[in-house]
Design an enzyme around this catalytic site. Structure first.
Site, PDB file in Angstrom:
ATOM      1  CB  SER A  50      49.851  44.310  29.342  1.00 27.00           C
ATOM      2  OG  SER A  50      48.832  44.257  28.356  1.00 27.00           O
ATOM      3  CG  ASP A  85      51.995  46.678  33.394  1.00 21.70           C
ATOM      4  OD1 ASP A  85      52.722  46.710  34.404  1.00 21.70           O
ATOM      5  OD2 ASP A  85      50.761  46.502  33.455  1.00 21.70           O
ATOM      6  N   GLY A 179      43.134  43.934  39.538  1.00 23.74           N
ATOM      7  CA  GLY A 179      41.686  43.801  39.368  1.00 23.74           C
ATOM      8  C   GLY A 179      40.943  44.108  40.666  1.00 23.74           C
ATOM      9  CG  HIS A 213      52.263  46.321  39.892  1.00 22.80           C
ATOM     10  ND1 HIS A 213      52.179  45.999  38.558  1.00 22.80           N
ATOM     11  CD2 HIS A 213      53.520  46.769  40.089  1.00 22.80           C
ATOM     12  CE1 HIS A 213      53.342  46.235  37.974  1.00 22.80           C
ATOM     13  NE2 HIS A 213      54.188  46.698  38.885  1.00 22.80           N
ATOM     14  N   GLY A 214      48.190  47.112  40.996  1.00 23.44           N
ATOM     15  CA  GLY A 214      46.833  46.846  41.471  1.00 23.44           C
ATOM     16  C   GLY A 214      46.186  48.058  42.105  1.00 23.44           C
ATOM     17  CG  ASN A 237      44.642  47.827  33.022  1.00 19.22           C
ATOM     18  OD1 ASN A 237      44.078  48.530  32.191  1.00 19.22           O
ATOM     19  ND2 ASN A 237      44.928  46.565  32.785  1.00 19.22           N
TER      20      ASN A 237
END
Ligand code: 13P
Length: 295
Positions: A50, A85, A179, A213-214, A237
């Protein structure tokens, strides 16, 4: 092996119905853990950076130097892409200049025309340099009364427009969130994913690898279903961060940092390092990329 564009590995993953993991890096331990696991499992891998993490690691040139150095010194032979990212337009240009092999330009929060214009500009640059490019299409819906229960869903028509610009891979919201997922999360919207997958691939010879993503906290069965509907890259992540945190906390709570030379940073960070390795191995197995390095 030198850094590679993510294009080949993702097209192969899409055709072979598995996904390549993008694991975000934060420091030397993170990077080494992910690279060694990919090599042990003979899996292609994407290292995500990121803009914040890039800054933390002293800039993109430092990151490129570290990753290239490790690939050589650790004898990493599996395909590795170094990927920006959620990049801004400026960040994307900086990473291209620094030697990244893959870029995400995230124009999803911009007016659609601006997202299209900036993505188009990067398509041309990346094409010339052999760098893979991920675009993101803006999302609709999601928040109700300040509670994000659903995650956001992209419009298949906008996805088609952006896919046709010539990007390598496409990220589009299907109810996913970065998250932890809230208690009331309704799960991925497979209706949206199916519609995007169908619309985007109309008239295409090579199916478009879709990006999820996520990845943290999505149940295994939903991951597998997403792969069956065209997802070929999954970003993880937070789960690696939790794994590192838990292992480090345990080491200190057990007083191991106070025993002998347990305070040595190489010992102090070792449990977290091993925990990241285990987490990455678990995800690569789930995504189906194990043994696909020479696909
Ligand atoms: P998580 O932190 O939820 O795993 O998401 C990672 C991600 O999508 C990075 O772009």
């Amino acid at each position: 092996m030198a850094l590679v564009s993510a294009k080949d590995m993702l097209n192969k993953a899409r055709a072979g119905k598995y996904a390549v993991g993008q694991f975000n890096i934060n420091n030397l331990e993170w990077t080494k853990a992910i690279l060694l696991t990919a090599q042990e499992l003979q899996s292609p891998v994407i290292l995500g950076v990121s803009e914040g993490a890039g800054k933390y690691m002293c800039g993109y040139k430092t990151v490129v130097g570290m990753v290239k150095g490790m690939i050589e010194e650790l004898n990493i032979t599996v395909p590795v892409a170094l990927h920006l990212d959620h990049g801004t337009f400026e960040g994307a240009k900086k990473c291209i200049n620094a030697g990244f092999s893959s870029i995400m330009f995230d124009g999803s929060h911009l007016p659609f025309e601006e997202n299209v214009a900036k993505t188009t500009a990067l398509v041309n640059t990346c094409d010339v340099l052999g760098i893979s490019l991920e675009a993101e299409v803006g999302a609709i819906g999601g928040e109700e009364d300040g509670v994000i229960g659903k995650g956001e869903c992209a419009d298949p028509e906008e996805c088609k427009t952006v896919a046709d610009l010539g990007v390598t891979m496409l990220a589009a919201g299907i109810g996913n969130i970065h998250g932890a997922y809230p208690e009331n999360w309704e799960g991925l919207s497979f209706t949206t994913l199916d519609a995007i997958n169908k619309r985007v691939n109309e008239g295409r010879e090579t199916p478009m690898p879709l990006v999820l993503h996520g990845g943290t906290g999505i149940p295994d069965d939903q991951i597998k279903k997403a792969i069956s509907l065209g997802v070929a890259k999954i970003n993880v992540n937070t789960e690696c961060q939790w794994a590192f945190q838990e292992a480090t906390r345990k080491y200190i709570e057990e007083g191991k940092d106070k025993q002998g030379k347990g305070f040595d940073p190489r010992k102090l960070l070792a449990p977290g390092f091993e925990a990241i390795k285990a987490k990455v191995a678990e995800k690569m197995t789930l995504f189906g990329s194990v043994g696909k390095a020479n696909d």
